[in-house]
Design an enzyme around this catalytic site. Structure first.
Site, PDB file in Angstrom:
ATOM      1  CD  GLU A   1      -0.062  -6.710  10.880  1.00  0.00           C
ATOM      2  OE1 GLU A   1      -0.985  -7.558  10.850  1.00  0.00           O
ATOM      3  OE2 GLU A   1      -0.234  -5.499  10.642  1.00  0.00           O
TER       4      GLU A   1
ATOM      5  CG  ASP B   1      -6.302  -0.956 -23.711  1.00  0.00           C
ATOM      6  OD1 ASP B   1      -5.225  -1.377 -23.308  1.00  0.00           O
ATOM      7  OD2 ASP B   1      -7.238  -1.660 -24.084  1.00  0.00           O
TER       8      ASP B   1
ATOM      9  N   PRO C   1       0.824  -1.221   0.000  1.00  0.00           N
ATOM     10  CG  PRO C   1      -0.708  -1.536   1.712  1.00  0.00           C
ATOM     11  CD  PRO C   1       0.608  -2.027   1.205  1.00  0.00           C
TER      12      PRO C   1
ATOM     13  NE  ARG D   1      -5.458  -5.862 -22.117  1.00  0.00           N
ATOM     14  CZ  ARG D   1      -5.517  -4.762 -22.829  1.00  0.00           C
ATOM     15  NH1 ARG D   1      -4.780  -3.720 -22.497  1.00  0.00           N
ATOM     16  NH2 ARG D   1      -6.327  -4.671 -23.877  1.00  0.00           N
TER      17      ARG D   1
HETATM   18  C1  4FV Z   1      -1.351  -3.951  -1.344  1.00  0.00           C
HETATM   19  C2  4FV Z   1      -2.058  -2.941  -2.012  1.00  0.00           C
HETATM   20  C3  4FV Z   1      -1.664  -4.499  -0.016  1.00  0.00           C
HETATM   21  C4  4FV Z   1      -0.410  -5.140   2.944  1.00  0.00           C
HETATM   22  C5  4FV Z   1       0.030  -6.073   4.005  1.00  0.00           C
HETATM   23  C6  4FV Z   1      -0.255  -7.291   1.988  1.00  0.00           C
HETATM   24  C7  4FV Z   1      -0.969  -5.979   1.843  1.00  0.00           C
HETATM   25  C8  4FV Z   1      -0.028  -7.455   3.439  1.00  0.00           C
HETATM   26  N1  4FV Z   1      -0.342  -4.321  -2.126  1.00  0.00           N
HETATM   27  N2  4FV Z   1      -1.444  -2.747  -3.216  1.00  0.00           N
HETATM   28  N3  4FV Z   1      -3.141  -2.257  -1.611  1.00  0.00           N
HETATM   29  N4  4FV Z   1      -0.767  -5.373   0.513  1.00  0.00           N
HETATM   30  O1  4FV Z   1      -2.687  -4.149   0.576  1.00  0.00           O
HETATM   31  O2  4FV Z   1      -0.424  -3.579  -3.263  1.00  0.00           O
HETATM   32  O3  4FV Z   1       1.216  -8.066   3.650  1.00  0.00           O
END
Ligand code: 4FV
Length: 246
Positions: A115, A166, A88, A152
């Site tokens: 985590e 697209d 994230p 793609r």
């Molecule tokens: C995530 C997202 C995501 C966070 C902790 C995996 C999680 C767990 N990855 N975009 N949104 N990852 O939420 O890419 O380990």
């Protein structure tokens, strides 16, 4: 192009290369997708990949050693790769980022769970990518989204024309699509699409894309560079508006 995916759930991820256009691309040798089980890079009999967080707090953290062993193995067997961590905290995945990644020879995507991953693994990471501002239970789905979006842009995976049409390709949303039957539930296919007049069809499609983008994604519309067809389309749209307003 080679894509490596590192995960503790290989069976969950492997479906991305078993269906549709991507399975075809792998079949045609346009794309290699290698899936690595992180537990194969543990040394204890319980194949432990997580541990308690230093400093306390909820949940578990992924241990660094299995990743360190994986990258030692990967570099000596596959060479250099552009390493992506899905998280994230990453930069947001969009069409431009997908196109950029498609120009890489080899990418490795590491999938977090729990985590997160011990911060010292970041020494191997070239790029962090997020698919959206929400928290998932794992990085596997984002990894599969990246594989799908990037594939793609690999020449030969999908018709070039399709990529050019697209959404987002030229900062416009896609126009509506119709197929048989000509009418269903009193709803008919727009006449222009069965007119055979390709100039009129192209103009109609651009008008629909412009309308939809202005209404739904003005943020993208602001980035769109206008060409001749856009100007013709806007004039025609404006004339329709004036006529309807009368
Ligand atoms: C995530 C997202 C995501 C966070 C902790 C995996 C999680 C767990 N990855 N975009 N949104 N990852 O939420 O890419 O380990």
């Amino acid at each position: 192009m080679r894509i490596g995916i590192v995960t503790i759930f290989p069976d969950f991820v492997k479906v991305v290369r078993e269906y549709g256009v991507i399975a075809q691309a792998v079949e045609n040798g346009l794309l290699h997708i290698d899936i690595f089980n992180l537990r194969d890079f543990t040394t204890d009999k319980h194949k432990v990949v997580d541990d308690y967080p230093y400093g306390g707090g909820p949940g578990m953290v992924m241990k660094p050693e299995p990743f360190f062993r994986f990258f030692e193995f990967f570099q000596s067997n596959y060479g250099k790769a552009y390493v992506i961590l899905t998280s994230p905290q990453g930069r947001r995945l969009d069409n431009k980022v997908a196109m950029e990644l498609a120009s890489k020879e080899q990418i490795v995507i590491i999938c977090g769970r729990y985590e997160g991953i011990d911060e010292r693994v970041m020494k191997f990471v070239d790029d962090e990518i997020s698919i959206g501002d929400y928290v998932l239970t794992g990085g596997e789905l984002p990894a599969m989204v990246i594989v799908d979006a990037v594939s793609r842009f690999i020449p030969g995976v999908v018709e070039e024309e399709s990529v050019k049409n697209d959404s987002f390709y030229n900062n416009l949303l896609d126009h509506p699509h119709y197929t048989r039957p000509r009418e269903i539930d009193g709803m008919a296919v727009p006449e222009v699409l069965i007119s055979g007049n390709h100039e009129e069809i192209e103009l109609w499609r651009r008008k629909e894309s412009l309308k939809k983008t202005m209404l739904k994604r003005p943020d993208i519309f602001m980035k769109h560079e206008f060409d001749e067809l856009d100007k013709k389309a806007l004039i025609s749209l404006f004339r329709e508006l004036i006529k309807d307003a009368r």
